[in-house]
Design a protein around this motif. Structure first.
Motif, PDB file in Angstrom:
ATOM      1  N   ARG A   1       0.854  -1.181   0.000  1.00  0.00           N
ATOM      2  CA  ARG A   1       0.000   0.000   0.000  1.00  0.00           C
ATOM      3  C   ARG A   1       0.897   1.240   0.000  1.00  0.00           C
ATOM      4  O   ARG A   1       1.580   1.513  -0.981  1.00  0.00           O
TER       5      ARG A   1
ATOM      6  N   GLU B   1      -9.398  -1.132   3.342  1.00  0.00           N
ATOM      7  CA  GLU B   1      -8.854  -2.286   4.049  1.00  0.00           C
ATOM      8  C   GLU B   1      -9.960  -3.214   4.542  1.00  0.00           C
ATOM      9  O   GLU B   1      -9.863  -4.440   4.423  1.00  0.00           O
TER      10      GLU B   1
ATOM     11  N   TYR C   1       0.471  -5.023  -5.964  1.00  0.00           N
ATOM     12  CA  TYR C   1       0.134  -3.616  -5.772  1.00  0.00           C
ATOM     13  C   TYR C   1      -1.049  -3.278  -6.653  1.00  0.00           C
ATOM     14  O   TYR C   1      -1.098  -3.689  -7.830  1.00  0.00           O
TER      15      TYR C   1
ATOM     16  N   GLU D   1      -8.659   4.898   3.810  1.00  0.00           N
ATOM     17  CA  GLU D   1      -7.752   3.752   3.849  1.00  0.00           C
ATOM     18  C   GLU D   1      -8.347   2.621   4.679  1.00  0.00           C
ATOM     19  O   GLU D   1      -8.231   1.440   4.320  1.00  0.00           O
TER      20      GLU D   1
END
Length: 485
Positions: free
Chosen positions: A10, A120, A34, A116
């Protein structure tokens, strides 16, 4: 024992001091991945009350990120591994790749900002539905989340108290070594490694920003470039010994460390930087400047933990102080002029133009540009912070929005953070070299007029070839605002 694992990179685009990578490398087979998440590019809604649209990631940071991913791919290849790249949402890409190679687990960095966290959580839910375990690691700060003197939910909202507590009661962990990499899964032969998308392929269709020769640094992306910057700044140039005295400079590559782009994209570990500073103190000199670089790293930590503590409230207009007593204005004309660097206040305009042209501006410049927008033009601080999010090559959500909220009076610390930009200009750019560097239309003026061109008489405008309203804008607010007379 995990037989086959994925490691999801990340904002940790490095092989040194990367706990997620080190733990994942204990598997029999490992596939690094990625994802260029489309949600991080193009025009998006800010969200919440009184929302607005803005460009998420501009060309400077996108260029730096592409170079960093490419460098990571090279580093993994040198270690006998490979990097799979996908241009899609990670909650779609990672379960598909896990299924393709029959992975048992995914290892990944965890980050505190709401967007974020949401990404996640979506990845975690999708993987667990597929029966794949998820292991998360805190890798973005100097001090580990688990090593704070108190739980992060109860840390002080004042930096000085936080700093004193961690300095006296916490210890910086040892960095992780670069691991020996296991081979890719046998099924990797059937997996498309994927191309790194071009700038034009990213959502919003970005163009190459090029390199402005006036920039303080080229900021090449990637771990090797970040490590080279540490080497050149600390050891080859020996600049750290004077950091505290030079850090507010406006022109030149070495008045400050310039490590922030590599730290924020995760090409550099803050613990690696700390170890280099400690070695410098042992081998060269230990003084207030060496301490001050560590002091700045703790500031960076502070905002990471503040966002972990406060969550979405940190990014709302009223901020963590829940202030509803500020009448933020909506002035589209003044905002447009501020964004273009055409306010008629040279110190503000020069900093904005540097930011737009290079993706970087000094900390001193950021504070003044922000203060002018929120304290003098009284425009919603989030709009300015979002503009910085678009353009900064070293953007970090916690540091960026934390500093803007701080200046706007809705964040940490209750002190008045309004800057007198004219006084600041004369103090930090006394000869107007910086202003003239970025506003060449004012290069013929003496320093006094370069900072206050509205004082030019008609005859002086003709003499110096600077016509207000034609060659350079008239000021957007009254020239006698604040201390100027």
């Amino acid at each position: 024992m995990t037989e086959t694992a994925l490691v999801w990179f990340r904002r940790d685009l490095r092989v040194h001091d990367n706990e997620a990578l080190a733990e994942a490398a204990a598997a029999d087979h490992l596939l690094p991945v990625y994802c260029f998440d489309p949600r991080e590019y193009g025009t998006r809604e800010y969200g919440g009350d009184d929302s607005f649209r803005f460009e998420k990631t501009g060309s400077h940071r996108a260029r730096f990120r592409r170079e960093s991913v490419s460098a990571l791919r090279d580093s993994l290849s040198d270690l006998g591994s490979a990097l799979v790249v996908r241009h899609e949402r990670p909650e779609t890409a990672l379960p598909a790749l896990a299924a393709a190679v029959d992975a048992d687990a995914v290892y990944a960095q965890t980050l505190p900002a709401p967007e974020e966290v949401t990404a996640e959580n979506r990845v975690t839910a999708a993987l667990r539905d597929a029966g794949v375990a998820v292991h998360r690691f805190w890798t973005h700060t100097l001090y580990h989340l688990d090593d704070l003197p108190t739980p992060y939910t109860s840390i002080s909202d004042t930096y000085t108290s936080f700093r004193k507590s961690v300095e006296s009661e916490s210890t910086v962990r040892d960095p992780f070594a670069v691991p020996e990499m296991p081979p890719p899964p046998a099924a990797f032969d059937g997996v498309d490694a994927g191309a790194i998308p071009s700038l034009s392929d990213l959502d919003g269709g970005l163009s190459d920003p090029g390199h402005d020769e006036r920039a303080v640094h080229a900021f090449p992306g990637g771990e090797p470039a970040g490590l080279e910057r540490v080497e050149s700044y600390l050891w080859e140039g020996d600049h750290l010994r004077g950091y505290k005295q030079t850090r507010n400079g406006m022109l030149g590559a070495d008045f400050s460390s310039k490590l922030s782009p590599w730290l924020n994209e995760g090409c550099l570990s803050p613990r690696r930087v700390e170890r280099e500073v400690r070695r410098y103190e042992d081998e060269r000199v230990r003084n207030d400047s060496t301490y001050w670089l560590l002091f700045e790293l703790v500031w960076r930590d502070f905002f990471q933990f503040q966002v972990a503590k406060h969550g979405p409230q940190f990014f709302r207009r009223e901020g963590i102080r829940e202030r509803d007593d500020i009448d933020w204005r909506t002035d589209d004309r003044r905002l447009r002029l501020w964004k273009r660097g055409e306010t008629g206040i040279p110190f503000v305009d020069a900093n904005v133009r540097e930011l737009r042209e290079t993706g970087y501006v000094s900390n001193r410049g950021r504070q003044n540009v922000a203060s002018f927008l929120v304290n003098d033009l009284e425009i919603d601080w989030r709009v300015g912070a979002a503009f910085f999010e678009t353009h900064l090559v070293d953007y970090d959500p916690c540091s960026n929005y934390g500093n803007w909220a701080y200046v706007a009076g809705v964040g940490n610390d209750s002190r008045d953070r309004a800057f007198d930009v004219l006084e600041q200009a004369e103090h930090y750019d006394g000869d107007a070299a910086y202003v003239k560097h970025w506003l060449p239309e004012l290069s013929s003026l003496p320093a006094e007029y370069a900072h206050r061109p509205w004082r030019l008489s008609a005859d002086e405008q003709a003499e110096y070839g600077v016509r207000l309203g034609l060659d350079y804008p008239k000021p957007t607010i009254r020239p006698d605002w604040r201390t100027d007379r």
